[in-house]
Design an enzyme around this catalytic site. Structure first.
Site, PDB file in Angstrom:
ATOM      1  N   ARG A 147      63.313  45.320  54.163  1.00 18.34           N
ATOM      2  CA  ARG A 147      63.916  46.388  53.992  1.00 18.34           C
ATOM      3  C   ARG A 147      64.161  47.278  55.291  1.00 18.34           C
ATOM      4  O   ARG A 147      63.454  47.462  55.930  1.00 18.34           O
ATOM      5  CB  ARG A 147      63.297  47.325  52.994  1.00 18.34           C
ATOM      6  CG  ARG A 147      63.741  48.614  52.682  1.00 18.34           C
ATOM      7  CD  ARG A 147      63.400  49.785  53.469  1.00 18.34           C
ATOM      8  NE  ARG A 147      63.665  50.976  53.014  1.00 18.34           N
ATOM      9  CZ  ARG A 147      63.543  52.319  53.548  1.00 18.34           C
ATOM     10  NH1 ARG A 147      62.709  52.286  54.597  1.00 18.34           N
ATOM     11  NH2 ARG A 147      63.964  53.307  53.013  1.00 18.34           N
ATOM     12  N   THR A 176      59.507  55.559  62.523  1.00 17.55           N
ATOM     13  CA  THR A 176      59.168  55.351  61.322  1.00 17.55           C
ATOM     14  C   THR A 176      58.515  54.225  60.910  1.00 17.55           C
ATOM     15  O   THR A 176      58.926  52.996  61.630  1.00 17.55           O
ATOM     16  CB  THR A 176      60.082  55.882  60.188  1.00 17.55           C
ATOM     17  OG1 THR A 176      59.178  55.953  58.919  1.00 17.55           O
ATOM     18  CG2 THR A 176      61.142  54.961  60.065  1.00 17.55           C
ATOM     19  N   THR A 225      58.920  59.747  58.838  1.00 17.54           N
ATOM     20  CA  THR A 225      60.066  59.700  59.829  1.00 17.54           C
ATOM     21  C   THR A 225      59.793  60.816  60.883  1.00 17.54           C
ATOM     22  O   THR A 225      59.938  62.181  60.413  1.00 17.54           O
ATOM     23  CB  THR A 225      61.473  59.789  59.406  1.00 17.54           C
ATOM     24  OG1 THR A 225      61.625  58.649  58.605  1.00 17.54           O
ATOM     25  CG2 THR A 225      62.347  59.432  60.798  1.00 17.54           C
ATOM     26  N   THR A 251      65.407  63.109  57.257  1.00 17.00           N
ATOM     27  CA  THR A 251      64.072  62.640  56.873  1.00 17.00           C
ATOM     28  C   THR A 251      63.900  62.540  55.435  1.00 17.00           C
ATOM     29  O   THR A 251      64.812  63.368  54.763  1.00 17.00           O
ATOM     30  CB  THR A 251      62.843  63.441  57.292  1.00 17.00           C
ATOM     31  OG1 THR A 251      61.775  63.014  57.152  1.00 17.00           O
ATOM     32  CG2 THR A 251      63.027  64.858  57.060  1.00 17.00           C
ATOM     33  N   GLY A 252      63.313  61.690  54.668  1.00 18.80           N
ATOM     34  CA  GLY A 252      63.236  61.431  53.505  1.00 18.80           C
ATOM     35  C   GLY A 252      63.646  60.157  52.808  1.00 18.80           C
ATOM     36  O   GLY A 252      63.063  59.283  53.560  1.00 18.80           O
ATOM     37  N   SER A 290      52.975  57.824  58.406  1.00 22.57           N
ATOM     38  CA  SER A 290      54.405  57.354  58.278  1.00 22.57           C
ATOM     39  C   SER A 290      54.980  56.967  59.393  1.00 22.57           C
ATOM     40  O   SER A 290      56.270  56.487  59.400  1.00 22.57           O
ATOM     41  CB  SER A 290      55.128  58.341  57.324  1.00 22.57           C
ATOM     42  OG  SER A 290      55.269  59.685  58.157  1.00 22.57           O
TER      43      SER A 290
END
Length: 352
Positions: free
Chosen positions: A240, A230, A212, A263-264, A78
């Site tokens: 995006r 990320t 991330t 993060t998330g 990621s």
């Protein structure tokens, strides 16, 4: 900390070490400087940043090198090249770095064909009067700064993209389009009637595929720096940009208060500027762990099933973390390095 203080200093260190061991993660932590805290169990990133500080490097150096190590390691797929292909099968990168002394920020988003995104972000601070560069223009800037063009695609990212196509492009991020985006691939066109229904806010990411690297570094004098890197949400629409390169969302640093990194699910979390909010809570004297929890609670009111976590540290070296409890994600792992720990240490906090 001068050498030669003998038994008294050793006794203090022993007491502090016991306090660190007995303090639960996420609770009020024992304070010591310097401190490095980063999201997820990205150990080599933590070790790299700590070595930079030990060798006399600055807080910004530590953030850049620590996050850069994750880009090299392709942390959990990621961060860095070869992961999270978008709808076109291309991997693009987002990163930011922030100086808590000057409040300068350097960031890049939708960076293509350049591997060291956090390095390019720092060059935005050092060689421009801007804050954020995006897309192809960010890549051209990187080349001007001496970064080589490199292919970010790998066999793994090609495989992920192929599997996604074979699964009728599921999951994806479209809505209110024809053909039905929940059943087939595009190209999509907008529906004449827009249906306003409650947004499904649970992340489409696998909880085992973390996202991330977010890092906060606080030096011996309380100077704060933060950063993120990320490759974004897998199967995202090209172009995006999530929370990671946005100051106050992905991370925030202020040497008068502290630093935080999130993060998330960036599409949701960026709407609440969680890192900025956490630092403002700490400025008012809130313990870092409580500041993190309050930020998560604010987001829960609007998106109860969001996937996310945040780390916080203040200028005394106290730190904490918090996460949103949802099925499959009940604990958040993060790394801490400080004089109270013999080595960079993985810590865990229960989600709320």
């Amino acid at each position: 900390m001068a050498a030669g203080r003998g038994g008294d200093w050793q006794g203090v260190m022993v007491a502090l070490l016991w306090l660190a061991v007995l303090t639960p993660a996420g609770a009020a932590s024992a304070a010591a400087l310097p401190v490095v805290i980063n999201t997820w169990a990205f150990r080599t990133a933590a070790e790299t940043a700590w070595r930079v500080l030990e060798s006399g490097g600055s807080e910004l150096d530590a953030v850049e090198r620590g996050c850069g190590q994750c880009e090299i390691d392709q942390c959990d797929g990621s961060v860095g090249y070869g992961g999270s292909p978008d709808e076109s099968g291309e991997t693009t990168l987002d990163a930011m770095i922030m100086d808590g002394n000057t409040m300068e920020v350097g960031a890049v988003a939708d960076l293509r064909r350049v591997k060291n995104a956090i390095g390019v972000a720092r060059k935005v601070i050092e060689y421009t009067k801007h804050t954020l560069l995006v897309g192809e223009s960010a890549s051209l800037f990187a080349v001007r700064m001496g970064f080589p063009y490199e292919d970010l695609t790998t066999q793994k990212s090609l495989s992920l993209y192929s599997e996604w196509l074979n699964q009728s492009c599921q999951p994806n991020y479209w809505k209110n389009v024809v053909p039905d985006s929940s059943k087939s691939c595009g190209p999509y066109k907008r529906r004449e009637e827009v249906t306003y229904k409650e947004e499904q806010t649970s992340s489409q990411r696998s909880f085992h595929n973390h996202d991330t690297i977010g890092m906060v570094v606080i030096g011996v004098s309380g100077t704060v720096a933060s950063g993120t890197s990320t490759n974004g949400a897998i199967h995202k629409l090209p172009g995006r940009v999530g929370d990671s390169p946005i100051a106050g969302a992905g991370s925030y640093a202020d040497s008068t208060a502290g630093g935080a990194a999130a993060t998330g699910d960036g599409d949701i979390m960026m709407r609440f500027l969680p890192s900025y909010q956490a630092v403002e809570y700490m400025r008012m004297g809130t313990d870092p762990a409580v500041a993190c929890q309050k930020v998560i609670s604010r987001i829960q009111k609007y998106a109860p099933t969001f996937f996310g976590a945040i780390i916080c540290a203040n200028t005394t070296g106290s730190y904490g973390a918090a996460c949103n409890k949802i099925p499959g994600f009940t604990q958040f792992h993060f790394m801490v390095s400080s004089p109270l720990l013999s080595r960079p240490t993985e810590q865990v906090v229960d989600c709320i």
